[in-house]
Enzyme design. Structure first.
Site, PDB file in Angstrom:
ATOM      1  N   LYS A  12    -142.915 -26.508 -10.503  1.00  0.00           N
ATOM      2  CA  LYS A  12    -142.324 -26.644  -9.182  1.00  0.00           C
ATOM      3  C   LYS A  12    -143.385 -27.081  -8.157  1.00  0.00           C
ATOM      4  O   LYS A  12    -144.590 -27.095  -8.455  1.00  0.00           O
ATOM      5  CB  LYS A  12    -141.691 -25.301  -8.776  1.00  0.00           C
ATOM      6  CG  LYS A  12    -140.522 -24.885  -9.682  1.00  0.00           C
ATOM      7  CD  LYS A  12    -139.919 -23.564  -9.215  1.00  0.00           C
ATOM      8  CE  LYS A  12    -138.813 -23.095 -10.130  1.00  0.00           C
ATOM      9  NZ  LYS A  12    -138.196 -21.823  -9.654  1.00  0.00           N
ATOM     10  N   TYR A  43    -129.624 -27.009  -9.500  1.00  0.00           N
ATOM     11  CA  TYR A  43    -129.407 -25.595  -9.168  1.00  0.00           C
ATOM     12  C   TYR A  43    -127.938 -25.302  -8.839  1.00  0.00           C
ATOM     13  O   TYR A  43    -127.644 -24.293  -8.186  1.00  0.00           O
ATOM     14  CB  TYR A  43    -130.316 -25.184  -8.010  1.00  0.00           C
ATOM     15  CG  TYR A  43    -131.744 -24.897  -8.447  1.00  0.00           C
ATOM     16  CD1 TYR A  43    -132.022 -23.963  -9.454  1.00  0.00           C
ATOM     17  CD2 TYR A  43    -132.827 -25.548  -7.858  1.00  0.00           C
ATOM     18  CE1 TYR A  43    -133.315 -23.701  -9.858  1.00  0.00           C
ATOM     19  CE2 TYR A  43    -134.140 -25.287  -8.259  1.00  0.00           C
ATOM     20  CZ  TYR A  43    -134.369 -24.359  -9.259  1.00  0.00           C
ATOM     21  OH  TYR A  43    -135.655 -24.083  -9.667  1.00  0.00           O
ATOM     22  N   ASN A  68    -142.268 -19.284  -7.558  1.00  0.00           N
ATOM     23  CA  ASN A  68    -142.531 -18.790  -8.920  1.00  0.00           C
ATOM     24  C   ASN A  68    -142.935 -19.888  -9.902  1.00  0.00           C
ATOM     25  O   ASN A  68    -142.830 -19.724 -11.114  1.00  0.00           O
ATOM     26  CB  ASN A  68    -141.371 -17.921  -9.426  1.00  0.00           C
ATOM     27  CG  ASN A  68    -140.098 -18.694  -9.626  1.00  0.00           C
ATOM     28  OD1 ASN A  68    -140.054 -19.904  -9.431  1.00  0.00           O
ATOM     29  ND2 ASN A  68    -139.042 -17.998 -10.022  1.00  0.00           N
ATOM     30  N   HIS A 120    -139.959 -23.732 -13.833  1.00  0.00           N
ATOM     31  CA  HIS A 120    -138.581 -23.564 -14.297  1.00  0.00           C
ATOM     32  C   HIS A 120    -138.531 -23.823 -15.796  1.00  0.00           C
ATOM     33  O   HIS A 120    -139.210 -24.719 -16.292  1.00  0.00           O
ATOM     34  CB  HIS A 120    -137.663 -24.562 -13.585  1.00  0.00           C
ATOM     35  CG  HIS A 120    -136.306 -24.668 -14.226  1.00  0.00           C
ATOM     36  ND1 HIS A 120    -135.269 -23.819 -13.920  1.00  0.00           N
ATOM     37  CD2 HIS A 120    -135.837 -25.494 -15.198  1.00  0.00           C
ATOM     38  CE1 HIS A 120    -134.211 -24.129 -14.665  1.00  0.00           C
ATOM     39  NE2 HIS A 120    -134.524 -25.142 -15.443  1.00  0.00           N
ATOM     40  N   GLU A 164    -129.815 -30.156 -18.678  1.00  0.00           N
ATOM     41  CA  GLU A 164    -130.960 -30.409 -17.796  1.00  0.00           C
ATOM     42  C   GLU A 164    -131.817 -31.569 -18.308  1.00  0.00           C
ATOM     43  O   GLU A 164    -132.294 -32.384 -17.513  1.00  0.00           O
ATOM     44  CB  GLU A 164    -131.783 -29.126 -17.631  1.00  0.00           C
ATOM     45  CG  GLU A 164    -131.054 -28.094 -16.783  1.00  0.00           C
ATOM     46  CD  GLU A 164    -131.733 -26.728 -16.702  1.00  0.00           C
ATOM     47  OE1 GLU A 164    -131.172 -25.844 -16.035  1.00  0.00           O
ATOM     48  OE2 GLU A 164    -132.806 -26.536 -17.315  1.00  0.00           O
TER      49      GLU A 164
HETATM   50  P1  DAT Z   1    -135.191 -18.347 -13.418  1.00  0.00           P
HETATM   51  O1  DAT Z   1    -135.934 -19.434 -12.676  1.00  0.00           O
HETATM   52  O2  DAT Z   1    -136.118 -17.269 -13.908  1.00  0.00           O
HETATM   53  O3  DAT Z   1    -134.297 -18.898 -14.496  1.00  0.00           O
HETATM   54  P2  DAT Z   1    -132.769 -17.925 -11.851  1.00  0.00           P
HETATM   55  O4  DAT Z   1    -132.157 -19.016 -12.663  1.00  0.00           O
HETATM   56  O5  DAT Z   1    -132.040 -16.636 -11.740  1.00  0.00           O
HETATM   57  O6  DAT Z   1    -134.262 -17.604 -12.357  1.00  0.00           O
HETATM   58  O7  DAT Z   1    -133.003 -18.453 -10.361  1.00  0.00           O
HETATM   59  C1  DAT Z   1    -133.429 -19.772 -10.126  1.00  0.00           C
HETATM   60  C2  DAT Z   1    -134.468 -19.749  -9.054  1.00  0.00           C
HETATM   61  O8  DAT Z   1    -133.898 -19.295  -7.835  1.00  0.00           O
HETATM   62  C3  DAT Z   1    -135.625 -18.797  -9.327  1.00  0.00           C
HETATM   63  O9  DAT Z   1    -136.632 -19.399 -10.128  1.00  0.00           O
HETATM   64  C4  DAT Z   1    -136.114 -18.482  -7.954  1.00  0.00           C
HETATM   65  C5  DAT Z   1    -134.838 -18.506  -7.128  1.00  0.00           C
HETATM   66  N1  DAT Z   1    -134.292 -17.152  -6.971  1.00  0.00           N
HETATM   67  C6  DAT Z   1    -133.641 -16.431  -7.915  1.00  0.00           C
HETATM   68  N2  DAT Z   1    -133.255 -15.232  -7.458  1.00  0.00           N
HETATM   69  C7  DAT Z   1    -133.687 -15.198  -6.164  1.00  0.00           C
HETATM   70  C8  DAT Z   1    -133.623 -14.234  -5.119  1.00  0.00           C
HETATM   71  N3  DAT Z   1    -133.014 -13.042  -5.307  1.00  0.00           N
HETATM   72  N4  DAT Z   1    -134.182 -14.539  -3.929  1.00  0.00           N
HETATM   73  C9  DAT Z   1    -134.775 -15.726  -3.734  1.00  0.00           C
HETATM   74  N5  DAT Z   1    -134.876 -16.689  -4.660  1.00  0.00           N
HETATM   75  C10 DAT Z   1    -134.346 -16.421  -5.864  1.00  0.00           C
HETATM   76 MG    MG Z   2    -132.605 -20.122 -14.330  1.00  0.00          MG
END
Ligand code: DAT
Ligand code: MG
Length: 149
Positions: free
Chosen positions: A9, A49, A112, A115, A126
């Protein structure tokens, strides 16, 4: 052999960690089949997303991912979809295990670093969303027989 989509990212690229991420996937034994630097459009970000469209953080997620280039990759190997998620670590970096990418380098859930696709269906969609078929290389690493019995 599975394939998965992995993306460094904007925070990872800006912090000079793209090479470290690539090195970890290489050292583990996965095969790189696609790699490019992408300035992400709003349309691509919203599509990628899309599953999070109704979440309160959707807007900031889209603006973050479009704020600076990302490194988009396709990696191939045994169980690579779940293995990549293991290398990446928990979504919230402050809770991610040491030794994982997020655990070693991150502080905030909104920064973080990386991805990785979360299942076979998302990996396929994807990869198709981010790469054209002719951008994916077909090659045989010389190390295969030293990695797989
Ligand atoms: P991952 O990237 O571990 O698959 P995810 O698919 O649940 O996690 O979420 C996608 C992204 O969205 C994640 O990398 C960071 C953001 N995100 C997820 N939960 C969040 C939250 N509670 N607050 C802010 N950003 C969040
Ligand atoms: Mg995810």
């Amino acid at each position: 052999m599975e394939r998965t989509f992995v993306m460094v990212k904007p925070d990872g690229v800006q912090r000079g960690l793209a090479g470290n991420v690539i090195a970890r996937f290489e050292a583990k034994g996965f095969k790189l089949v696609g790699l490019k630097l992408v300035s992400v459009s709003k349309e691509l970000a919203e599509e990628h997303y899309g599953v999070h469209k109704e979440r309160p953080f959707f807007g900031s997620l889209v603006s973050f991912i479009t704020s600076s280039p990302v490194v988009a990759m396709v990696w191939e190997g045994k169980n690579v979809i779940s293995a990549a998620r293991t290398l990446i670590g928990a979504t919230n970096p402050i809770e991610a295990a040491p030794g994982t990418i997020r655990g070693d380098f991150g502080m905030d859930i909104g920064r973080n670093l990386i991805h990785g696709s979360d299942g076979a269906d998302t990996a396929a969609s994807e990869i198709a969303l981010w790469f054209n078929e002719d951008e994916l290389a077909s090659w045989e690493p010389a190390t295969t027989s030293w990695l797989y019995e």
